[in-house]
Design a protein around this motif. Sequence first.
Motif, short mmCIF file in Angstrom:
data_model
loop_
_atom_site.label_atom_id
_atom_site.label_comp_id
_atom_site.label_asym_id
_atom_site.label_seq_id
_atom_site.Cartn_x
_atom_site.Cartn_y
_atom_site.Cartn_z
N LEU A 96 0.71 -5.63 20.03
CA LEU A 96 1.28 -4.40 19.45
C LEU A 96 0.75 -4.18 18.04
CD1 LEU A 96 4.88 -4.75 20.89
CD2 LEU A 96 2.97 -3.38 21.79
N ALA A 97 0.50 -5.24 17.30
CA ALA A 97 -0.13 -5.10 15.98
C ALA A 97 -1.55 -4.57 16.12
CB ALA A 97 -0.12 -6.44 15.24
N LYS A 98 -2.28 -5.03 17.12
CA LYS A 98 -3.62 -4.48 17.40
C LYS A 98 -3.54 -3.00 17.73
CE LYS A 98 -6.46 -8.18 19.35
NZ LYS A 98 -7.14 -8.61 20.58
N ALA A 99 -2.56 -2.64 18.56
CA ALA A 99 -2.38 -1.24 18.93
C ALA A 99 -2.12 -0.40 17.68
CB ALA A 99 -1.25 -1.08 19.93
N ASP A 100 -1.29 -0.89 16.77
CA ASP A 100 -1.02 -0.18 15.52
C ASP A 100 -2.31 0.08 14.74
OD1 ASP A 100 1.74 0.27 15.61
OD2 ASP A 100 2.21 -1.67 14.68
N ALA A 101 -3.17 -0.94 14.68
CA ALA A 101 -4.44 -0.78 13.95
C ALA A 101 -5.30 0.30 14.60
CB ALA A 101 -5.18 -2.12 13.90
N TYR A 102 -5.38 0.32 15.91
CA TYR A 102 -6.15 1.36 16.59
C TYR A 102 -5.50 2.73 16.42
CZ TYR A 102 -9.41 -1.92 18.74
OH TYR A 102 -10.39 -2.85 18.93
N LEU A 103 -4.19 2.80 16.50
CA LEU A 103 -3.51 4.08 16.29
C LEU A 103 -3.82 4.63 14.91
CD1 LEU A 103 -0.03 3.31 17.90
CD2 LEU A 103 -1.82 4.80 18.82
N GLU A 104 -3.79 3.78 13.90
CA GLU A 104 -4.12 4.22 12.54
C GLU A 104 -5.58 4.69 12.47
OE1 GLU A 104 -4.40 2.44 8.02
OE2 GLU A 104 -2.96 1.54 9.40
N LYS A 105 -6.45 3.94 13.10
CA LYS A 105 -7.89 4.26 13.07
C LYS A 105 -8.19 5.64 13.66
CE LYS A 105 -12.02 1.60 13.64
NZ LYS A 105 -12.59 0.35 14.12
N ILE A 106 -7.41 6.03 14.69
CA ILE A 106 -7.66 7.33 15.34
C ILE A 106 -6.77 8.44 14.81
CG2 ILE A 106 -8.58 6.27 17.44
CD1 ILE A 106 -5.84 6.87 18.77
N GLY A 107 -5.92 8.12 13.83
CA GLY A 107 -5.07 9.15 13.23
C GLY A 107 -3.86 9.50 14.08
N SER A 108 -3.35 8.53 14.82
CA SER A 108 -2.18 8.77 15.65
C SER A 108 -1.08 7.79 15.27
CB SER A 108 -2.54 8.66 17.14
OG SER A 108 -1.52 9.23 17.94
N ASN A 109 -0.02 7.74 16.07
CA ASN A 109 1.09 6.84 15.76
C ASN A 109 1.89 6.58 17.02
OD1 ASN A 109 3.40 8.84 15.93
ND2 ASN A 109 2.12 9.83 14.39
N ARG A 110 2.87 5.70 16.91
CA ARG A 110 3.66 5.29 18.08
C ARG A 110 4.39 6.44 18.76
NH1 ARG A 110 6.60 0.11 15.24
NH2 ARG A 110 4.68 -0.86 14.52
N SER A 111 4.78 7.44 18.01
CA SER A 111 5.51 8.57 18.62
C SER A 111 4.61 9.39 19.54
CB SER A 111 6.11 9.48 17.55
OG SER A 111 5.11 10.25 16.91
N MET A 112 3.32 9.20 19.45
CA MET A 112 2.36 9.97 20.26
C MET A 112 1.90 9.20 21.51
SD MET A 112 2.24 12.78 18.61
CE MET A 112 0.79 13.64 19.22
N LEU A 113 2.45 8.00 21.74
CA LEU A 113 2.09 7.25 22.94
C LEU A 113 2.52 8.03 24.18
CD1 LEU A 113 3.16 3.65 21.92
CD2 LEU A 113 0.83 4.47 22.27
#
Length: 116
Positions: A44-61
Amino acid sequence: MKPQRIDKTERLSRVVVHNKIAYLSGLTADDKSLDTVGQTTQILAKADAYLEKIGSNRSMLLSATIWLRDIGDFDGMNRAWVDWIDKDEPPARATVEAVLGLPDIRVEIQFTVAIP
């Protein structure tokens, strides 16, 4: 528009972005000596890093597919998952037991996410 590919190898791209949707490859923990909760937390920490990299966030999953080596670890994985997800905007999700690529992988998670 050509898809954007992030962290490519000869076998895969960790993330493919196309038409404001990102597809994350199955993520696994770096420290495979951890138990299911620890591996899930690392993923989940890896997912957070990728979400930040693409300009998204958990609410957009949009969706998540979770593979567990042992479905008996379902509750442990869920403890880490519930602490992490956006409680107001949870994604669609499936969880299954599976034989995973390496014997020390306990969890693998794949995500689809919208990009605002």
